[in-house]
Design a protein around this motif. Sequence first.
Motif, mmCIF file in Angstrom:
data_model
loop_
_atom_site.group_PDB
_atom_site.id
_atom_site.type_symbol
_atom_site.label_atom_id
_atom_site.label_comp_id
_atom_site.label_asym_id
_atom_site.label_seq_id
_atom_site.Cartn_x
_atom_site.Cartn_y
_atom_site.Cartn_z
ATOM 1 N N ASP A 69 0.812 -1.215 0.000
ATOM 2 C CA ASP A 69 0.000 0.000 0.000
ATOM 3 C C ASP A 69 0.847 1.267 0.000
ATOM 4 O O ASP A 69 0.315 2.355 0.178
ATOM 5 N N LEU A 70 2.141 1.120 -0.200
ATOM 6 C CA LEU A 70 3.028 2.277 -0.173
ATOM 7 C C LEU A 70 2.960 3.080 -1.470
ATOM 8 O O LEU A 70 2.722 2.525 -2.545
ATOM 9 N N ILE A 71 3.232 4.353 -1.351
ATOM 10 C CA ILE A 71 3.501 5.221 -2.498
ATOM 11 C C ILE A 71 5.023 5.266 -2.568
ATOM 12 O O ILE A 71 5.665 5.839 -1.696
ATOM 13 N N TRP A 72 5.592 4.629 -3.568
ATOM 14 C CA TRP A 72 7.035 4.461 -3.570
ATOM 15 C C TRP A 72 7.643 4.828 -4.917
ATOM 16 O O TRP A 72 6.976 4.838 -5.939
ATOM 17 N N THR A 73 8.919 5.124 -4.856
ATOM 18 C CA THR A 73 9.707 5.323 -6.059
ATOM 19 C C THR A 73 11.073 4.709 -5.819
ATOM 20 O O THR A 73 11.526 4.627 -4.678
ATOM 21 N N ALA A 74 11.693 4.264 -6.890
ATOM 22 C CA ALA A 74 13.031 3.705 -6.796
ATOM 23 C C ALA A 74 13.993 4.608 -7.550
ATOM 24 O O ALA A 74 13.675 5.078 -8.643
ATOM 25 N N VAL A 75 15.115 4.870 -6.962
ATOM 26 C CA VAL A 75 16.176 5.628 -7.622
ATOM 27 C C VAL A 75 17.359 4.685 -7.806
ATOM 28 O O VAL A 75 17.594 3.806 -6.988
ATOM 29 N N SER A 76 18.059 4.862 -8.911
ATOM 30 C CA SER A 76 19.172 3.972 -9.216
ATOM 31 C C SER A 76 20.395 4.781 -9.594
ATOM 32 O O SER A 76 20.319 5.627 -10.483
ATOM 33 N N PRO A 77 21.517 4.529 -8.939
ATOM 34 C CA PRO A 77 22.747 5.186 -9.362
ATOM 35 C C PRO A 77 23.122 4.710 -10.764
ATOM 36 O O PRO A 77 22.694 3.645 -11.193
ATOM 37 N N ALA A 78 23.893 5.501 -11.442
ATOM 38 C CA ALA A 78 24.345 5.131 -12.792
ATOM 39 C C ALA A 78 25.039 3.781 -12.748
ATOM 40 O O ALA A 78 25.757 3.462 -11.810
ATOM 41 N N GLY A 79 24.839 3.011 -13.791
ATOM 42 C CA GLY A 79 25.430 1.689 -13.822
ATOM 43 C C GLY A 79 26.637 1.580 -14.721
ATOM 44 O O GLY A 79 27.159 0.505 -14.933
ATOM 45 N N ASP A 80 27.090 2.706 -15.248
ATOM 46 C CA ASP A 80 28.170 2.661 -16.228
ATOM 47 C C ASP A 80 29.290 3.597 -15.790
ATOM 48 O O ASP A 80 29.433 4.700 -16.295
ATOM 49 N N PHE A 81 30.068 3.152 -14.818
ATOM 50 C CA PHE A 81 31.161 3.960 -14.310
ATOM 51 C C PHE A 81 32.434 3.656 -15.094
ATOM 52 O O PHE A 81 32.702 2.514 -15.440
ATOM 53 N N ASP A 82 33.226 4.666 -15.347
ATOM 54 C CA ASP A 82 34.505 4.483 -16.026
ATOM 55 C C ASP A 82 35.604 4.788 -15.019
ATOM 56 O O ASP A 82 35.941 5.957 -14.791
ATOM 57 N N PRO A 83 36.175 3.768 -14.377
ATOM 58 C CA PRO A 83 37.172 4.014 -13.336
ATOM 59 C C PRO A 83 38.450 4.664 -13.852
ATOM 60 O O PRO A 83 39.212 5.224 -13.087
#
Length: 113
Positions: A90-104
Amino acid sequence: MARAAFGQDVAIGAVAPADGDPAGFYRAAASSLAAGLVEAGVDRLVWVSIASLLPNAAGVAPVDAEGFPAEYRPFSLGHRAALEVFTGSDLIWTAVSPAGDFDPTGRLTAATP
């Protein structure tokens, strides 16, 4: 969870399993979080997820694409299990995601105000 969340307007969830089955861990963590928030009267959640679940232009998430590294798949699918729990809550939710393409080895940049 309910005791910690009582009186709050929103919760932010970010967890990672130390070991064991990521799907079981994330499903249990999400279920406990959702139940505790609902019990506390907190209906809004921001969940820190993972970029491998975000669909590309063709609508395919990297975790579902051919060539996705097998050793990372359980962790990504664990995150998906958490999102399934929130979808059924019953939650009002959102998901955030850090970038998945890091260039070390890339050049460092800094944001300027």
